[in-house]
Design a protein around this motif. Structure first.
Motif, PDB file in Angstrom:
ATOM      1  N   ASP A 178       0.814  -1.216   0.000  1.00 48.44           N
ATOM      2  CA  ASP A 178       0.000   0.000   0.000  1.00 48.44           C
ATOM      3  C   ASP A 178       0.845   1.262   0.000  1.00 48.44           C
ATOM      4  OD1 ASP A 178      -2.670  -1.266   0.219  1.00 48.44           O
ATOM      5  OD2 ASP A 178      -1.837  -2.023   2.100  1.00 48.44           O
ATOM      6  N   TYR A 179       2.085   1.145   0.443  1.00 43.26           N
ATOM      7  CA  TYR A 179       3.024   2.272   0.367  1.00 43.26           C
ATOM      8  C   TYR A 179       4.446   1.738   0.407  1.00 43.26           C
ATOM      9  CZ  TYR A 179       4.053   1.937   5.375  1.00 43.26           C
ATOM     10  OH  TYR A 179       4.464   1.493   6.606  1.00 43.26           O
ATOM     11  N   ILE A 180       5.386   2.572  -0.046  1.00 43.91           N
ATOM     12  CA  ILE A 180       6.801   2.220  -0.088  1.00 43.91           C
ATOM     13  C   ILE A 180       7.565   3.178   0.814  1.00 43.91           C
ATOM     14  CG2 ILE A 180       8.870   2.105  -1.549  1.00 43.91           C
ATOM     15  CD1 ILE A 180       6.877   1.631  -3.931  1.00 43.91           C
ATOM     16  N   GLY A 181       8.320   2.633   1.764  1.00 44.34           N
ATOM     17  CA  GLY A 181       9.213   3.438   2.583  1.00 44.34           C
ATOM     18  C   GLY A 181      10.572   3.474   1.911  1.00 44.34           C
ATOM     19  N   LEU A 182      10.904   4.588   1.272  1.00 47.79           N
ATOM     20  CA  LEU A 182      12.121   4.698   0.463  1.00 47.79           C
ATOM     21  C   LEU A 182      13.182   5.481   1.211  1.00 47.79           C
ATOM     22  CD1 LEU A 182      13.523   4.276  -2.313  1.00 47.79           C
ATOM     23  CD2 LEU A 182      12.491   6.454  -3.029  1.00 47.79           C
ATOM     24  N   GLY A 183      14.355   4.892   1.357  1.00 44.65           N
ATOM     25  CA  GLY A 183      15.393   5.600   2.079  1.00 44.65           C
ATOM     26  C   GLY A 183      16.701   4.835   2.092  1.00 44.65           C
ATOM     27  N   PRO A 184      17.675   5.363   2.825  1.00 48.77           N
ATOM     28  CA  PRO A 184      17.570   6.555   3.677  1.00 48.77           C
ATOM     29  C   PRO A 184      17.913   7.845   2.949  1.00 48.77           C
ATOM     30  CG  PRO A 184      19.662   5.482   4.066  1.00 48.77           C
ATOM     31  CD  PRO A 184      18.940   4.631   3.051  1.00 48.77           C
ATOM     32  N   THR A 229       2.012   4.030  -6.400  1.00 46.42           N
ATOM     33  CA  THR A 229       2.017   3.675  -4.981  1.00 46.42           C
ATOM     34  C   THR A 229       2.690   4.787  -4.180  1.00 46.42           C
ATOM     35  OG1 THR A 229       2.182   1.347  -5.589  1.00 46.42           O
ATOM     36  CG2 THR A 229       2.729   1.926  -3.314  1.00 46.42           C
ATOM     37  N   PRO A 230       2.068   5.261  -3.089  1.00 47.14           N
ATOM     38  CA  PRO A 230       2.660   6.350  -2.310  1.00 47.14           C
ATOM     39  C   PRO A 230       4.066   6.003  -1.815  1.00 47.14           C
ATOM     40  CG  PRO A 230       0.398   5.954  -1.617  1.00 47.14           C
ATOM     41  CD  PRO A 230       0.759   4.843  -2.543  1.00 47.14           C
ATOM     42  N   VAL A 231       4.977   6.958  -1.964  1.00 46.21           N
ATOM     43  CA  VAL A 231       6.357   6.784  -1.508  1.00 46.21           C
ATOM     44  C   VAL A 231       6.582   7.675  -0.291  1.00 46.21           C
ATOM     45  CG1 VAL A 231       8.793   7.160  -2.069  1.00 46.21           C
ATOM     46  CG2 VAL A 231       7.246   6.140  -3.772  1.00 46.21           C
ATOM     47  N   ILE A 232       7.076   7.061   0.788  1.00 46.10           N
ATOM     48  CA  ILE A 232       7.366   7.773   2.027  1.00 46.10           C
ATOM     49  C   ILE A 232       8.874   7.847   2.198  1.00 46.10           C
ATOM     50  CG2 ILE A 232       7.043   7.824   4.531  1.00 46.10           C
ATOM     51  CD1 ILE A 232       4.448   8.174   2.950  1.00 46.10           C
ATOM     52  N   ALA A 233       9.412   9.051   2.290  1.00 43.83           N
ATOM     53  CA  ALA A 233      10.848   9.240   2.488  1.00 43.83           C
ATOM     54  C   ALA A 233      11.187   9.062   3.962  1.00 43.83           C
ATOM     55  CB  ALA A 233      11.261  10.639   2.023  1.00 43.83           C
ATOM     56  N   VAL A 243      14.309  16.394   8.466  1.00 46.39           N
ATOM     57  CA  VAL A 243      13.817  17.498   9.285  1.00 46.39           C
ATOM     58  C   VAL A 243      12.849  18.321   8.453  1.00 46.39           C
ATOM     59  CG1 VAL A 243      15.873  17.555  10.743  1.00 46.39           C
ATOM     60  CG2 VAL A 243      15.786  18.969   8.670  1.00 46.39           C
ATOM     61  N   VAL A 244      12.149  19.240   9.103  1.00 49.61           N
ATOM     62  CA  VAL A 244      11.104  20.019   8.412  1.00 49.61           C
ATOM     63  C   VAL A 244      11.657  20.731   7.178  1.00 49.61           C
ATOM     64  CG1 VAL A 244       9.501  21.945   8.629  1.00 49.61           C
ATOM     65  CG2 VAL A 244       9.723  20.321  10.506  1.00 49.61           C
ATOM     66  N   ALA A 245      12.878  21.240   7.272  1.00 50.91           N
ATOM     67  CA  ALA A 245      13.459  21.994   6.160  1.00 50.91           C
ATOM     68  C   ALA A 245      13.678  21.150   4.904  1.00 50.91           C
ATOM     69  CB  ALA A 245      14.784  22.618   6.601  1.00 50.91           C
ATOM     70  N   ASP A 246      13.690  19.827   5.050  1.00 49.75           N
ATOM     71  CA  ASP A 246      13.884  18.938   3.897  1.00 49.75           C
ATOM     72  C   ASP A 246      12.604  18.670   3.121  1.00 49.75           C
ATOM     73  OD1 ASP A 246      16.630  18.438   4.627  1.00 49.75           O
ATOM     74  OD2 ASP A 246      15.915  16.967   6.104  1.00 49.75           O
ATOM     75  N   VAL A 247      11.461  18.905   3.738  1.00 52.13           N
ATOM     76  CA  VAL A 247      10.205  18.356   3.219  1.00 52.13           C
ATOM     77  C   VAL A 247       9.796  18.952   1.882  1.00 52.13           C
ATOM     78  CG1 VAL A 247       7.737  18.041   3.677  1.00 52.13           C
ATOM     79  CG2 VAL A 247       9.397  17.737   5.522  1.00 52.13           C
ATOM     80  N   ALA A 248       9.920  20.254   1.717  1.00 51.01           N
ATOM     81  CA  ALA A 248       9.463  20.891   0.478  1.00 51.01           C
ATOM     82  C   ALA A 248      10.181  20.317  -0.742  1.00 51.01           C
ATOM     83  CB  ALA A 248       9.660  22.400   0.555  1.00 51.01           C
ATOM     84  N   ALA A 249      11.493  20.134  -0.628  1.00 49.59           N
ATOM     85  CA  ALA A 249      12.255  19.594  -1.761  1.00 49.59           C
ATOM     86  C   ALA A 249      11.888  18.142  -2.027  1.00 49.59           C
ATOM     87  CB  ALA A 249      13.752  19.717  -1.487  1.00 49.59           C
ATOM     88  N   ALA A 267      10.186  16.500  -5.366  1.00 47.94           N
ATOM     89  CA  ALA A 267      10.755  15.337  -6.055  1.00 47.94           C
ATOM     90  C   ALA A 267       9.693  14.269  -6.332  1.00 47.94           C
ATOM     91  CB  ALA A 267      11.885  14.736  -5.230  1.00 47.94           C
ATOM     92  N   GLY A 268       8.581  14.329  -5.573  1.00 46.72           N
ATOM     93  CA  GLY A 268       7.480  13.417  -5.840  1.00 46.72           C
ATOM     94  C   GLY A 268       7.095  12.475  -4.724  1.00 46.72           C
ATOM     95  N   VAL A 269       7.663  12.656  -3.517  1.00 46.41           N
ATOM     96  CA  VAL A 269       7.250  11.764  -2.428  1.00 46.41           C
ATOM     97  C   VAL A 269       5.836  12.116  -1.966  1.00 46.41           C
ATOM     98  CG1 VAL A 269       9.646  11.503  -1.667  1.00 46.41           C
ATOM     99  CG2 VAL A 269       8.153  13.119  -0.480  1.00 46.41           C
ATOM    100  N   HIS A 270       5.180  11.140  -1.370  1.00 49.08           N
ATOM    101  CA  HIS A 270       3.845  11.350  -0.805  1.00 49.08           C
ATOM    102  C   HIS A 270       3.941  11.948   0.588  1.00 49.08           C
ATOM    103  CE1 HIS A 270      -0.362  10.391   0.237  1.00 49.08           C
ATOM    104  NE2 HIS A 270       0.101   9.881   1.361  1.00 49.08           N
ATOM    105  N   GLY A 271       4.994  11.545   1.327  1.00 51.86           N
ATOM    106  CA  GLY A 271       5.147  12.018   2.687  1.00 51.86           C
ATOM    107  C   GLY A 271       6.484  11.610   3.252  1.00 51.86           C
TER     108      GLY A 271
END
Length: 213
Positions: free
Chosen positions: A122-128, A161-165, A170-176, A180-184
């Motif tokens: 249902d979702y992909i945890g993509l990292g780190p 499929t939603p991708v979760i980074a 940190v908050v400052a990373d989220v906009a970029a 790039a196309g992450v869901h959250g």
């Protein structure tokens, strides 16, 4: 497609507090998706943490996910499971948990993502995203450019499929990352170590919802 939150909170046992106590503090601060990540503990203790965390999540109306252990997720009636690369396969977890539970999986490469999508997660945890001390045996760091490349590959392949980074975000990373196309995003220490957890959660949610830039 199941509803997947844009902010995933992951528990830690820190400063003498249990995972359940950490989950309570995060839920009180506004976290509405909790992943219980217990490592290197006896099953009985893991189950007790799971039962306590499940009740906390139900009290706050938060989604309750168990890391790694689909059998425990089934036993305590969690909302779902997040599977690492060495855990039960998504297909086996689906047979165990049924069609309505949430199943997420960990990816580090495009091939990982393709395999998870084929397995019906249902979702992909993509990292780190960057180095994080909260995870053992860390996969190669992706960085923003890695996310941009991987998500473009996913887009070209028609993967929705939603991708979760995840990984030291940190908050400052989220906009970029959103660009790039992450869901959250999934976070742990940035909430767990914060004195004002509600302010941190609010900051993440504002950027994730497009309220702040």
């Amino acid at each position: 497609m199941k509803q997947v939150a844009t902010l995933h909170y992951i528990t830690q046992a820190l400063n003498g507090k249990s995972h359940a106590q950490a989950a309570e503090a995060a839920c009180a601060a506004g976290a509405d998706w909790v992943q219980l990540r217990v490592k290197n503990q006896p099953y009985a203790q893991w189950k007790e943490e799971a039962l306590q965390t499940r009740e906390i999540c139900r009290k706050y109306g938060s989604t309750f996910i168990i890391n790694d252990n689909a059998l425990l997720a089934a036993e305590v009636d969690a909302d779902g499971v997040h599977l690492g690369k060495t855990d039960l396969s998504p297909g086996e977890a689906r047979q165990l948990l049924g069609p309505d539970k949430i199943i997420g999986g960990t990816a580090n490469t495009f091939a990982d993502a393709v395999a998870l999508v084929a397995a019906g997660v249902d979702y992909i945890g993509l990292g780190p995203f960057r180095f994080t001390a909260t995870k053992e045996n860390l996969s190669p760091i992706l960085g923003l450019s890695g996310y941009e490349t991987l998500l473009q590959q996913c887009c070209s392949a028609g993967i929705t499929t939603p991708v979760i980074a995840i990984g030291g975000i940190v908050v400052a990373d989220v906009a970029a990352l959103l660009a790039a196309g992450v869901h959250g995003v999934a976070v742990s220490s940035v909430i767990n170590l914060a004195e004002d957890k509600a302010q941190v959660v609010k900051g993440f949610k504002e950027v994730l919802s497009g309220v702040a830039v």
